[in-house]
Design a protein around this motif. Structure first.
Motif, short mmCIF file in Angstrom:
data_model
loop_
_atom_site.label_atom_id
_atom_site.label_comp_id
_atom_site.label_asym_id
_atom_site.label_seq_id
_atom_site.Cartn_x
_atom_site.Cartn_y
_atom_site.Cartn_z
N LEU A 180 -71.25 25.24 -18.97
CA LEU A 180 -70.69 26.52 -19.38
C LEU A 180 -69.97 27.20 -18.21
CD1 LEU A 180 -73.53 28.01 -21.63
CD2 LEU A 180 -71.38 26.92 -22.34
N LEU A 181 -70.54 27.12 -17.02
CA LEU A 181 -69.89 27.68 -15.84
C LEU A 181 -68.53 27.03 -15.62
CD1 LEU A 181 -71.51 28.34 -12.37
CD2 LEU A 181 -69.33 27.16 -12.54
N THR A 182 -68.50 25.70 -15.72
CA THR A 182 -67.25 24.97 -15.51
C THR A 182 -66.21 25.35 -16.56
OG1 THR A 182 -68.47 23.12 -14.54
CG2 THR A 182 -66.24 22.67 -15.31
N MET A 183 -66.64 25.47 -17.81
CA MET A 183 -65.70 25.80 -18.88
C MET A 183 -65.13 27.21 -18.71
SD MET A 183 -67.48 24.12 -22.26
CE MET A 183 -66.07 24.46 -23.31
N ALA A 184 -65.96 28.18 -18.34
CA ALA A 184 -65.46 29.53 -18.11
C ALA A 184 -64.45 29.54 -16.97
CB ALA A 184 -66.63 30.48 -17.81
N ALA A 185 -64.74 28.78 -15.92
CA ALA A 185 -63.81 28.69 -14.79
C ALA A 185 -62.50 28.04 -15.21
CB ALA A 185 -64.45 27.92 -13.65
N PHE A 186 -62.58 27.03 -16.09
CA PHE A 186 -61.36 26.39 -16.58
C PHE A 186 -60.48 27.40 -17.32
CE2 PHE A 186 -62.50 21.56 -16.88
CZ PHE A 186 -62.82 21.57 -15.52
N GLY A 187 -61.11 28.32 -18.06
CA GLY A 187 -60.35 29.37 -18.73
C GLY A 187 -59.62 30.26 -17.73
N THR A 188 -60.28 30.53 -16.61
CA THR A 188 -59.65 31.32 -15.55
C THR A 188 -58.46 30.59 -14.95
OG1 THR A 188 -61.78 32.36 -15.02
CG2 THR A 188 -60.05 32.49 -13.35
N PHE A 189 -58.66 29.33 -14.61
CA PHE A 189 -57.57 28.52 -14.05
C PHE A 189 -56.38 28.48 -15.01
CE2 PHE A 189 -61.11 25.97 -11.84
CZ PHE A 189 -61.01 26.71 -10.68
N ASN A 190 -56.67 28.22 -16.29
CA ASN A 190 -55.59 28.10 -17.28
C ASN A 190 -54.83 29.41 -17.45
OD1 ASN A 190 -56.26 25.43 -17.71
ND2 ASN A 190 -57.41 25.81 -19.58
N GLY A 191 -55.58 30.52 -17.46
CA GLY A 191 -54.92 31.81 -17.59
C GLY A 191 -53.96 32.09 -16.46
N PHE A 192 -54.28 31.58 -15.28
CA PHE A 192 -53.40 31.71 -14.11
C PHE A 192 -52.34 30.61 -14.09
CE2 PHE A 192 -56.86 34.41 -12.53
CZ PHE A 192 -56.14 35.43 -11.93
N PHE A 241 -50.76 37.85 -17.15
CA PHE A 241 -49.79 37.09 -16.34
C PHE A 241 -48.38 37.33 -16.86
CE2 PHE A 241 -47.34 33.39 -15.07
CZ PHE A 241 -47.76 33.16 -13.77
N GLY A 242 -48.21 37.25 -18.19
CA GLY A 242 -46.90 37.47 -18.78
C GLY A 242 -46.39 38.89 -18.56
N ALA A 243 -47.31 39.85 -18.51
CA ALA A 243 -46.93 41.25 -18.29
C ALA A 243 -46.84 41.59 -16.80
CB ALA A 243 -47.93 42.18 -18.96
N ASN A 244 -47.03 40.56 -15.94
CA ASN A 244 -46.96 40.75 -14.48
C ASN A 244 -47.97 41.78 -13.97
OD1 ASN A 244 -45.93 40.08 -11.94
ND2 ASN A 244 -44.39 41.71 -12.00
N GLN A 245 -49.23 41.68 -14.48
CA GLN A 245 -50.27 42.63 -14.09
C GLN A 245 -51.56 41.91 -13.67
OE1 GLN A 245 -50.80 45.30 -17.42
NE2 GLN A 245 -48.81 46.27 -17.15
N LEU A 246 -51.42 40.80 -12.98
CA LEU A 246 -52.59 40.01 -12.61
C LEU A 246 -53.56 40.78 -11.72
CD1 LEU A 246 -51.25 36.40 -11.98
CD2 LEU A 246 -52.78 37.18 -13.79
N HIS A 247 -53.05 41.72 -10.95
CA HIS A 247 -53.91 42.49 -10.06
C HIS A 247 -54.99 43.25 -10.83
CE1 HIS A 247 -50.77 45.26 -11.43
NE2 HIS A 247 -51.67 46.22 -11.27
N ALA A 248 -54.72 43.53 -12.12
CA ALA A 248 -55.64 44.35 -12.90
C ALA A 248 -56.74 43.53 -13.57
CB ALA A 248 -54.84 45.11 -13.97
N ILE A 249 -56.73 42.21 -13.41
CA ILE A 249 -57.65 41.36 -14.17
C ILE A 249 -58.61 40.56 -13.29
CG2 ILE A 249 -56.25 39.24 -14.28
CD1 ILE A 249 -58.00 40.89 -17.25
N LYS A 250 -58.46 40.61 -11.97
CA LYS A 250 -59.19 39.69 -11.09
C LYS A 250 -60.70 39.90 -11.06
CE LYS A 250 -55.90 37.65 -7.97
NZ LYS A 250 -55.68 37.16 -6.60
N ARG A 251 -61.19 41.05 -11.52
CA ARG A 251 -62.63 41.29 -11.51
C ARG A 251 -63.33 40.71 -12.74
NH1 ARG A 251 -62.48 46.48 -11.38
NH2 ARG A 251 -63.69 47.06 -13.22
N LEU A 252 -62.55 40.39 -13.77
CA LEU A 252 -63.13 39.94 -15.04
C LEU A 252 -63.79 38.55 -14.97
CD1 LEU A 252 -63.55 40.56 -18.05
CD2 LEU A 252 -61.30 39.54 -18.49
N PRO A 253 -63.19 37.54 -14.30
CA PRO A 253 -63.79 36.20 -14.32
C PRO A 253 -65.23 36.15 -13.83
CG PRO A 253 -61.54 36.06 -13.53
CD PRO A 253 -61.86 37.52 -13.65
N ALA A 254 -65.58 36.87 -12.77
CA ALA A 254 -66.95 36.83 -12.24
C ALA A 254 -67.95 37.34 -13.26
CB ALA A 254 -67.04 37.64 -10.95
N GLN A 255 -67.58 38.41 -13.96
CA GLN A 255 -68.48 38.96 -14.98
C GLN A 255 -68.64 37.98 -16.15
OE1 GLN A 255 -66.85 42.83 -15.93
NE2 GLN A 255 -67.25 43.65 -13.88
#
Length: 437
Positions: free
Chosen positions: A143-155, A77-91
């Motif tokens: 665990l699912l909820t916590m991983a998703a919270f990490g995604t939300f926070n990163g964004f 997010f800080g490097a303005n490259q969010l487009h390159a990371i969107k596939r990671l959360p699902a995995q």
């Protein structure tokens, strides 16, 4: 140079604080309600404390994907490259859910043995088994909820986790009251098993709401697709460092709980109340630690090191103030707090012997947790791992056995925890100001 106003920090910290306290509030709700059931309340309270400690260990060990995922996404997010990371959360979500299911299979058959290792015997052991064999089925959903919270926070979005956490906490309280005490003529009282069912239902409901927000609000696909994301190996490396770190953290909690149990049922019941209040204070501070993680990851990704130093100073000042306020608030309600959880005079006597230590620790804990958040945002997980290993094995364990030999019992346990927190704080303070000043 960007100046971090309190309003900017609070915009992230307050929602993170509210969502963060949902987990200790679930445990405190169980503790308060179970502590007042009409039969075997002390034994049931002890069992909730023992199982709660073990479940916290599992959640913290396997839930570290949240911090690692948040750090990586925040840096993109800080490097303005969010487009390159969107596939990671699902995995990442897929991996943690599978690990949760495997954990049920590995622990369920050995429930009795696990809690015998905590010195649980007799009726307390029976209650531990009954409570755990229900609560463990909520684990993959947590665990699912916590991983998703990490995604939300990163964004940089802490509002959605807050909504989910508040919903889950309120639902758990309502279900606790209904299932533990029952409704005359409709639902029979289920006591400790009712508390377990209430928690599992709340965890499932939170996971479903989380999935809705991921898909509808964040437009993130939850279908894991090949090829594997190039950052997945880095994610797993960070998670591994945090995994080892959290194992060390839970060595501390294991020995603290085991010793309290060995002192007798009144001691473990008092420990249950005190440690859950300590957790509550920790998670309140963790709101600002989460803001530190989110913002430090963003600044580190943007290579804005001066702003990173400014952020650290501001957060430490806030943390100390919040820690002192928590200590003063707890002190002003010293007698009321214990009576809220139990009416057992012996349990209350043991609790009041150590509650002051919990309160005095709050400013120190605030500094430690904020440094944890900052370094997680910097993805310095290896450093965090090494510091906690040292604090646990070189400070806590020798000290807790020394104080046990002096017959300080529960006071010795909490004094050792206080020095453990100090040993976690000093190395991180020194490293940060050597590296970024």
């Amino acid at each position: 140079m960007q100046h971090f106003r309190l309003k900017t920090i609070n915009r992230l910290a307050i929602p993170a604080l509210i969502s963060g306290i949902s987990e200790p509030l679930l445990s405190l709700t169980d503790t308060a309600i179970i502590g007042h059931i009409p039969v075997h309340a002390t034994e049931a309270l002890a069992a909730v404390g023992i199982v709660g400690t073990f479940l916290s260990m599992l959640v913290w060990v396997l839930g570290q994907t949240r911090s690692a995922l948040s750090a990586i996404i925040a840096q993109y997010f800080g490097a303005n490259q969010l487009h390159a990371i969107k596939r990671l959360p699902a995995q990442a979500v897929f991996l943690v859910v599978v690990s949760g299911v495997l954990l049920i299979a590995l622990t369920y058959p050995f429930t009795a043995y696990i809690f015998k290792c905590y010195n649980a015997t007799g009726l307390i052991l029976e209650y531990c088994e009954a409570y755990y064999k229900i609560r463990v089925f909520g684990f993959p959903f947590t665990l699912l909820t916590m991983a998703a919270f990490g995604t939300f926070n990163g964004f940089q979005n802490t509002n959605l986790p807050m909504r989910i956490a508040v919903f889950g906490a309120v639902l758990n309280v309502v279900l606790d009251l209904i299932l533990v005490y029952g409704i005359s003529g409709i639902i029979a009282p289920m006591h400790i098993e009712g508390a377990a069912y209430a928690s599992v239902i709340a965890q499932i409901a939170m996971a479903l709401l989380t999935l809705y927000y991921l898909v509808r609000k964040m437009a993130i696909s939850l279908v894991p697709r090949l090829p594997l994301h190039p950052e997945l190996s880095r994610l797993l490396t960070l998670v591994l460092h945090l995994f080892v770190r959290t194992l060390a953290l839970n060595v501390t909690l294991y020995f603290a709980t085991r010793m309290a149990t060995g002192y007798g049922e009144n001691y473990i019941a008092a420990y249950t109340i005190a440690i859950n209040l300590w957790f509550l204070g920790a998670f309140i501070i963790d709101g600002y630690a989460a803001a530190g993680q989110i913002l430090s990851g963003k600044l580190f990704g943007a290579k804005a090191y001066k702003e990173l130093r400014e952020l650290n100073i501001k957060l430490l000042k806030i943390g100390v103030v919040v820690g002192c306020l928590l200590a003063l608030l707890g002190g002003s309600m010293y007698v009321f707090v214990g009576a809220f959880f139990t009416k057992n005079v012996e349990v209350l006597s043991r609790f009041y012997e150590v509650f002051w230590i919990v309160l005095l620790m709050q400013p120190l804990c605030a500094v430690a947790f904020i440094f944890d958040g900052i370094f997680k945002g910097l993805a310095k997980m290896k450093l965090l791992r090494n510091v906690l290993l040292g604090a646990t094995f070189a400070v806590f364990l020798p000290l807790v056995y020394l104080l046990d030999g002096l017959d300080l019992k529960l006071k010795g346990v909490f004094i050792a925890i206080a020095f453990w927190m100090l040993a976690r704080t000093v190395p991180l303070y020194l490293y940060f100001y050597q590296k970024f000043t």
